[in-house]
Design an enzyme around this catalytic site. Structure first.
Site, PDB file in Angstrom:
ATOM      1  CB  CYS A  16     -35.732 -34.160  18.474  1.00 57.95           C
ATOM      2  SG  CYS A  16     -35.492 -32.810  17.295  1.00 57.95           S
ATOM      3  CG  ASP A  48     -39.559 -18.349  22.292  1.00 61.81           C
ATOM      4  OD1 ASP A  48     -40.007 -19.132  21.436  1.00 61.81           O
ATOM      5  OD2 ASP A  48     -40.177 -17.347  22.690  1.00 61.81           O
ATOM      6  CG  ASP A  66     -32.169 -28.425  16.319  1.00 64.89           C
ATOM      7  OD1 ASP A  66     -31.637 -29.526  16.578  1.00 64.89           O
ATOM      8  OD2 ASP A  66     -33.207 -28.031  16.854  1.00 64.89           O
ATOM      9  CG  HIS A 137     -16.674 -26.105  11.711  1.00 65.57           C
ATOM     10  ND1 HIS A 137     -15.413 -25.759  11.300  1.00 65.57           N
ATOM     11  CD2 HIS A 137     -16.515 -26.845  12.838  1.00 65.57           C
ATOM     12  CE1 HIS A 137     -14.513 -26.258  12.148  1.00 65.57           C
ATOM     13  NE2 HIS A 137     -15.171 -26.924  13.090  1.00 65.57           N
TER      14      HIS A 137
END
Length: 355
Positions: A16, A48, A66, A137
């Site tokens: 992250c 959010d 994510d 994918h």
């Protein structure tokens, strides 16, 4: 099978910490058209964790995705971390993950066995969450990236949002902080084996048990702490709620070695972007040691749930989270001093609270 390959060497930023900075991102999102639909219960306007769309009186769909670059060298562990991080957004909305799709970018020159281990790690976490993996994918790219698109379900009356905290609420965090700093130390070969083991355990732990425990209590606001750091996500909660929040850094649990490595300057670049973003939310006149600011702005990968809970329920929730053996350490982060304010504000209190 690994043939000496270090996945983290392919990426300048890992996990992250690779996220686009919050100021840059908000500037881009402001220019997007606004979408309205009576059934859209949560969009992206309040930053959010996921979108929520109501499909019946009893069911709403949570949609999120994510993915990121490697934060660890081991392919299987990378897959676990990335999947746990993606699944966390559904838990942060109060929901249950049901369907997941893989998102893969992978260099053609690397062994397919490495990709297989990444996908196996992700699949194992999806299975642990009780969801099903139904495809995905993939494309070729010079930098490996992996994650999930996740669909979950929640009752429309039981959605957690990142706003709504009220004066008197206690802030509870369900994982230790410091993953970005410790991973930076690991990459520099300066982390202890104990610190490396702990950061992997924290990042691969699902927020499933924490969410299931929290559902027994009143949760006024909730988000998961990831790439914007604790202060970044607290600033979103404060801003969206019009709240003045006090944060007590010395009360928070940190991953082993995180304080030491922060003092040594082993800080990921994303922490500095996060500090620039949160400075306008911090009340003026506070003198805080750099180490604490670096820890609070450290970009987390697959971090814990940050929940605003009524003071009357907080101690009971803390005890039950401890009994539930969620696999991580739970912290009393601070309190909501005021709500309904014109602007969200944060105060850093270096004394320790009484919990």
């Amino acid at each position: 099978m690994n043939d000496g390959i270090h996945l983290t060497q392919f990426a300048k930023h890992g996990g992250c910490a690779a996220k686009i900075g919050p100021d840059t991102l908000s500037g881009v999102l402001e220019r997007l058209p606004k979408f309205t639909d009576p059934s859209l219960l949560v969009g992206f306007e309040t930053s959010d964790d996921a979108a929520v769309y109501q499909i019946s009186d009893d069911v709403a769909v949570i949609q999120t995705l994510d993915f990121f670059t490697p934060v660890v060298d081991d392919p299987y562990t990378f897959g676990q971390v990335a999947a746990a991080n993606a699944l966390s957004d559904v838990y942060a909305m109060g929901g249950e993950p049901k369907i997941a799709l893989n998102i893969v970018e992978f260099p053609g020159e690397l062994s397919p066995d490495i990709l297989g281990e990444i996908l196996r790690g992700g699949a194992d976490k999806v299975h642990e969450a009780g969801a099903v993996l139904v495809g995905g994918h993939s494309i070729q790219d010079d930098v490996p990236k992996y994650g999930l698109s996740v669909t979950g379900f929640v009752h429309p009356d039981k959605i957690y949002k990142n706003y709504g905290c009220q004066a008197g609420d206690v802030l509870i965090l369900t994982k230790q902080l410091g993953s970005g700093i410790v991973n930076t130390a690991v990459k520099a070969q300066m982390a202890s084996p104990e610190a490396e083991r702990e950061v992997i355990r924290v990042m691969t732990t699902l927020n499933k048990k924490a969410k299931e425990t929290a559902q027994k209590y009143t949760v006024h606001a909730c988000t998961d702490v990831t790439g914007f750091g604790l202060l970044g996500h607290c600033s979103e909660m404060a801003s969206a709620s019009g709240a003045r929040i006090v944060i007590r850094p010395k009360n928070i649990a940190y991953i082993q070695g995180a304080k030491e490595y922060a003092r040594m300057g082993l800080i990921p670049g994303g922490a500095y972007r996060n500090r620039d973003h949160v400075e306008p939310f911090l009340e003026a006149g506070q003198v805080i040691d750099e180490m604490w600011l670096d820890l609070l702005c450290d970009p987390q990968t697959s971090g814990g749930l940050l929940m605003a809970v009524p003071e009357s329920e907080a101690d009971s929730m803390l005890r039950e989270l401890a009994r539930a053996e969620i696999g991580t350490e739970v912290s009393f982060v601070g309190e909501v001093l005021e709500s309904g304010c014109e602007k969200g504000r944060m105060v850093l209190e270096m004394g320790e609270g009484d919990r």
